[in-house]
Write a protein that holds these residues in place. Structure first.
Motif, PDB file in Angstrom:
ATOM      1  N   ALA A 343      35.739  29.376  42.719  1.00 13.06           N
ATOM      2  CA  ALA A 343      36.488  29.948  43.840  1.00 13.06           C
ATOM      3  C   ALA A 343      36.181  31.414  44.047  1.00 13.06           C
ATOM      4  CB  ALA A 343      37.984  29.757  43.615  1.00 13.06           C
ATOM      5  N   GLY A 344      35.307  31.983  43.233  1.00 12.82           N
ATOM      6  CA  GLY A 344      34.902  33.371  43.426  1.00 12.82           C
ATOM      7  C   GLY A 344      35.580  34.372  42.520  1.00 12.82           C
ATOM      8  N   VAL A 345      36.346  33.920  41.531  1.00 12.34           N
ATOM      9  CA  VAL A 345      37.034  34.835  40.621  1.00 12.34           C
ATOM     10  C   VAL A 345      36.070  35.297  39.528  1.00 12.34           C
ATOM     11  CG1 VAL A 345      38.913  35.059  38.950  1.00 12.34           C
ATOM     12  CG2 VAL A 345      39.277  33.778  41.064  1.00 12.34           C
ATOM     13  N   ARG A 361      43.328  41.446  43.211  1.00 14.60           N
ATOM     14  CA  ARG A 361      43.071  40.522  44.311  1.00 14.60           C
ATOM     15  C   ARG A 361      41.944  41.016  45.225  1.00 14.60           C
ATOM     16  NH1 ARG A 361      46.139  36.363  46.487  1.00 14.60           N
ATOM     17  NH2 ARG A 361      45.566  35.795  48.616  1.00 14.60           N
ATOM     18  N   LYS A 362      41.820  42.344  45.369  1.00 16.27           N
ATOM     19  CA  LYS A 362      40.795  42.885  46.266  1.00 16.27           C
ATOM     20  C   LYS A 362      39.390  42.548  45.776  1.00 16.27           C
ATOM     21  CE  LYS A 362      43.649  46.740  47.892  1.00 16.27           C
ATOM     22  NZ  LYS A 362      43.769  48.213  47.987  1.00 16.27           N
ATOM     23  N   VAL A 461      46.903  35.012  40.592  1.00 18.08           N
ATOM     24  CA  VAL A 461      45.718  34.160  40.463  1.00 18.08           C
ATOM     25  C   VAL A 461      45.900  32.876  41.266  1.00 18.08           C
ATOM     26  CG1 VAL A 461      44.347  32.791  38.848  1.00 18.08           C
ATOM     27  CG2 VAL A 461      45.038  35.110  38.235  1.00 18.08           C
ATOM     28  N   ASN A 462      47.065  32.255  41.139  1.00 16.00           N
ATOM     29  CA  ASN A 462      47.325  31.013  41.878  1.00 16.00           C
ATOM     30  C   ASN A 462      47.312  31.238  43.382  1.00 16.00           C
ATOM     31  OD1 ASN A 462      47.580  29.422  39.577  1.00 16.00           O
ATOM     32  ND2 ASN A 462      49.762  29.819  39.376  1.00 16.00           N
ATOM     33  N   SER A 463      47.893  32.359  43.819  1.00 18.77           N
ATOM     34  CA  SER A 463      47.928  32.655  45.253  1.00 18.77           C
ATOM     35  C   SER A 463      46.522  32.849  45.815  1.00 18.77           C
ATOM     36  CB  SER A 463      48.784  33.901  45.496  1.00 18.77           C
ATOM     37  OG  SER A 463      48.776  34.256  46.856  1.00 18.77           O
ATOM     38  N   TYR A 464      45.694  33.588  45.074  1.00 21.38           N
ATOM     39  CA  TYR A 464      44.310  33.801  45.532  1.00 21.38           C
ATOM     40  C   TYR A 464      43.539  32.489  45.561  1.00 21.38           C
ATOM     41  CZ  TYR A 464      39.487  35.460  45.617  1.00 21.38           C
ATOM     42  OH  TYR A 464      38.173  35.654  45.953  1.00 21.38           O
ATOM     43  N   TYR A 465      43.712  31.696  44.521  1.00 23.86           N
ATOM     44  CA  TYR A 465      42.984  30.427  44.431  1.00 23.86           C
ATOM     45  C   TYR A 465      43.407  29.463  45.538  1.00 23.86           C
ATOM     46  CZ  TYR A 465      41.242  26.057  42.418  1.00 23.86           C
ATOM     47  OH  TYR A 465      40.608  24.858  42.221  1.00 23.86           O
ATOM     48  N   GLU A 466      44.703  29.343  45.772  1.00 24.20           N
ATOM     49  CA  GLU A 466      45.184  28.418  46.802  1.00 24.20           C
ATOM     50  C   GLU A 466      44.800  28.879  48.202  1.00 24.20           C
ATOM     51  OE1 GLU A 466      46.505  25.602  46.285  1.00 24.20           O
ATOM     52  OE2 GLU A 466      46.856  25.728  44.118  1.00 24.20           O
ATOM     53  N   TRP A 469      39.480  28.826  51.381  1.00 26.77           N
ATOM     54  CA  TRP A 469      39.244  27.676  52.263  1.00 26.77           C
ATOM     55  C   TRP A 469      38.522  26.544  51.532  1.00 26.77           C
ATOM     56  CZ3 TRP A 469      41.606  26.606  56.540  1.00 26.77           C
ATOM     57  CH2 TRP A 469      42.147  27.637  57.312  1.00 26.77           C
ATOM     58  N   ARG A 470      37.611  26.917  50.634  1.00 33.62           N
ATOM     59  CA  ARG A 470      36.882  25.904  49.885  1.00 33.62           C
ATOM     60  C   ARG A 470      37.838  25.066  49.045  1.00 33.62           C
ATOM     61  NH1 ARG A 470      32.522  28.187  45.812  1.00 33.62           N
ATOM     62  NH2 ARG A 470      31.909  29.197  47.759  1.00 33.62           N
ATOM     63  N   VAL A 471      38.822  25.728  48.462  1.00 31.16           N
ATOM     64  CA  VAL A 471      39.795  25.019  47.638  1.00 31.16           C
ATOM     65  C   VAL A 471      40.685  24.141  48.496  1.00 31.16           C
ATOM     66  CG1 VAL A 471      41.739  25.321  46.057  1.00 31.16           C
ATOM     67  CG2 VAL A 471      39.759  26.835  45.893  1.00 31.16           C
TER      68      VAL A 471
END
Length: 521
Positions: A343-345, A361-362, A461-466, A469-471
């Motif tokens: 997801a890009g993390v 997050r940035k 982390v969950n907010s960024y992941y959810e 768009w890919r996720v």
């Protein structure tokens, strides 16, 4: 008198209990200036709860040497008694002047009340036995700790089993006993504190999963005096009592207020949701679907109806099942390292220990401390979790929450490999699979708590992941296409309808002859 005879003689136990209570009431604290009152010496050595020992009994039960009273009478540990006596003999030869080892035992006998108050379990020993036990065990422990006193000196080979026993919660002796022993040997309080601090720091550097920062720690004297035992010293080296913990407590109070606001908001949204999906509205929707579905060729509508309302029923059943689960059995909700990477993390190392865990997050950067895993790490971490949970004075379960976080993000061998490649996990085990098994096998805590700064990281982390768009697309496909046999049935019905329509069209308009004509032309 043997331990079995003591257990079979209830009158002896009652007599000893009465003597213990009488002495506790009659004792006025006179004698040694360091003898604290009973109320000022809280329990610090606990029995590990069965909820933790069931997962890994060998991680909490000494296998080589007993230290203190809890496992003193175990016959399978008697072999190490000769090494303890040898250490006591060497200690006696080092005493200057006319002092004898018996003199140190007599000094320790004045601390019987203080010894007993350190242990959560009632000690079925008389005062003299307890004093001799503490004196001999402290000699053995000090001699072993001297191996780690020299800077840069590694541990001796074959000592791993003893090291694991030394960090077990039920195998601790009060730290002031070691301090008294070193002071008795050296004849100086200041020299004793310096030497003991050096030994403890060397041992912690050897067994701690994290790098210990000496600059952030208090001076040696205050640190030695404030620690209850060896495991407590190790815990405070990893989770120091500082202004950070004060900020956590303040944040917890603020979190409580904001949590009330969240609950109120959820109640409002829940009321709106109940209104929208109330029975009258559902009835009107069902009637509408029934009217439309009787029209010719509306198989698709029936499938949509089945999918929508069956999904709703499944989600309702799932919510009911989750509500019946005990909160302690719930695993922390966070994607794995592999999923986060896709997801890009990015993962980065922080040098601030557990308190340096954060998520930017940035830049989509997940900052985690470097943790060293070897043959002793699992036992060390399990007993740290047990001590933190049993010791209510420790405050929030910071270390337990950290282990739950690592348990949540490391699920497979691939996750462990990615952590090792990023320098977050220093793997001294046999394989990455062993790393994954270690984290996945860690026990949950025995009591609930909130650690605001770690919970905020998990939420971020969950907010960024959810939000990726890919996720979202992947979850949509997994839920409604690949993860549902109803959806596959729906697609199969559409394909079947298409083929039937094509066959009917060809039978009416002679598709084969039209194809032959086109080929002739």
């Amino acid at each position: 008198m043997s331990s079995s005879h003591l257990c079979q003689n209830p009158n002896f136990d009652e007599q000893r209990w009465i003597i213990h209570i009488r002495r506790a009431l009659d004792d006025d604290g006179d004698g040694d200036e360091d003898l604290d009152q009973e109320s000022g010496n809280p329990v610090s050595i606990f029995n590990v709860p069965k909820t933790l020992t069931l997962a890994s009994p060998e991680s909490y039960t000494p296998q080589q040497v007993s230290l203190g009273p809890y496992h003193h009478w175990r016959p399978d540990l008697y072999e190490m008694e000769k090494f303890k006596i040898s250490a006591a003999r060497r200690s006696q030869r080092q005493l200057a002047g006319s002092r004898k080892f018996h003199d140190f035992v007599d000094r320790l006998s004045k601390f019987e009340i203080k010894f007993r108050s350190c242990y959560h379990k009632y000690l079925n020993f008389n005062g003299e036995t307890l004093a001799w036990m503490m004196a001999v065990d402290s000699c053995f422990l000090i001699e072993f700790l001297q191996v780690f006193a020299a800077a840069g000196e590694g541990r001796k080979s074959g000592c791993d089993a003893v090291i694991r026993d030394m960090v077990m919660l039920e195998n601790q002796i009060p730290l002031f006993t070691l301090r008294k022993m070193v002071e008795f040997q050296l004849g100086s309080v200041d020299r004793a504190d310096d030497l003991l601090y050096t030994m403890l720091m060397g041992f912690c550097n050897e067994v701690s999963p994290f790098k210990i920062n000496r600059e952030s720690m208090p001076n040696n004297v205050s640190r030695v005096l404030k620690c209850a035992h060896l495991l407590d010293f190790l815990y405070r080296s990893i989770v120091p009592k500082s202004e950070v913990l004060t900020e956590i407590a303040v944040d917890a109070e603020k979190e409580g207020v904001s949590e009330c606001e969240k609950i109120s908001f959820r109640k409002i949204m829940s009321s709106i949701k109940r209104l929208v999906i109330s029975k009258p509205v559902k009835f009107l929707l069902m009637i509408s679907w029934k009217i439309v579905s009787v029209l010719p060729g509306m198989i698709v509508v029936k499938q949509i109806e089945y999918l929508c309302f069956s999904r709703e029923r499944e989600e309702t059943n799932t919510e009911n099942e989750n509500s019946n689960k005990h909160p302690l059995m719930e695993e922390i909700t966070i994607p794995s390292v592999t999923d986060l990477s896709m997801a890009g993390v990015r993962f980065s190392v922080t040098n601030e220990g557990i308190f340096g865990i954060s998520f930017d997050r940035k830049t989509a950067t997940f900052n985690l401390p470097t943790v060293r895993l070897d043959v002793n790490t699992e036992v060390v971490m399990r007993n740290l979790v047990a001590y933190e949970a049993c010791n209510h004075e420790s405050g929030p379960l910071i270390f337990a929450r950290y282990t739950e976080l690592m348990n949540g993000i490391i699920d497979t061998e691939e996750d462990a490999k990615l952590m090792r490649e990023q320098g977050i996990v220093l793997n001294h085990l046999k394989s990455d699979e062993d790393v994954a098994n270690l984290w996945n096998g860690m026990s949950k805590s025995i009591r609930l708590t909130k650690v605001p700064f770690l919970d905020e990281v998990i939420e971020g982390v969950n907010s960024y992941y959810e939000g990726r768009w890919r996720v979202r697309i992947g979850k949509l496909l997994k839920r409604h296409v690949f993860g549902s046999w109803q959806s596959m049935t729906f697609l199969a019905a559409i394909l079947l309808l298409s083929f039937m329509s094509l066959q009917t069209f060809c039978s009416l308009f002679s598709c084969a002859r039209l194809g032959q004509v086109s080929l002739t032309l």
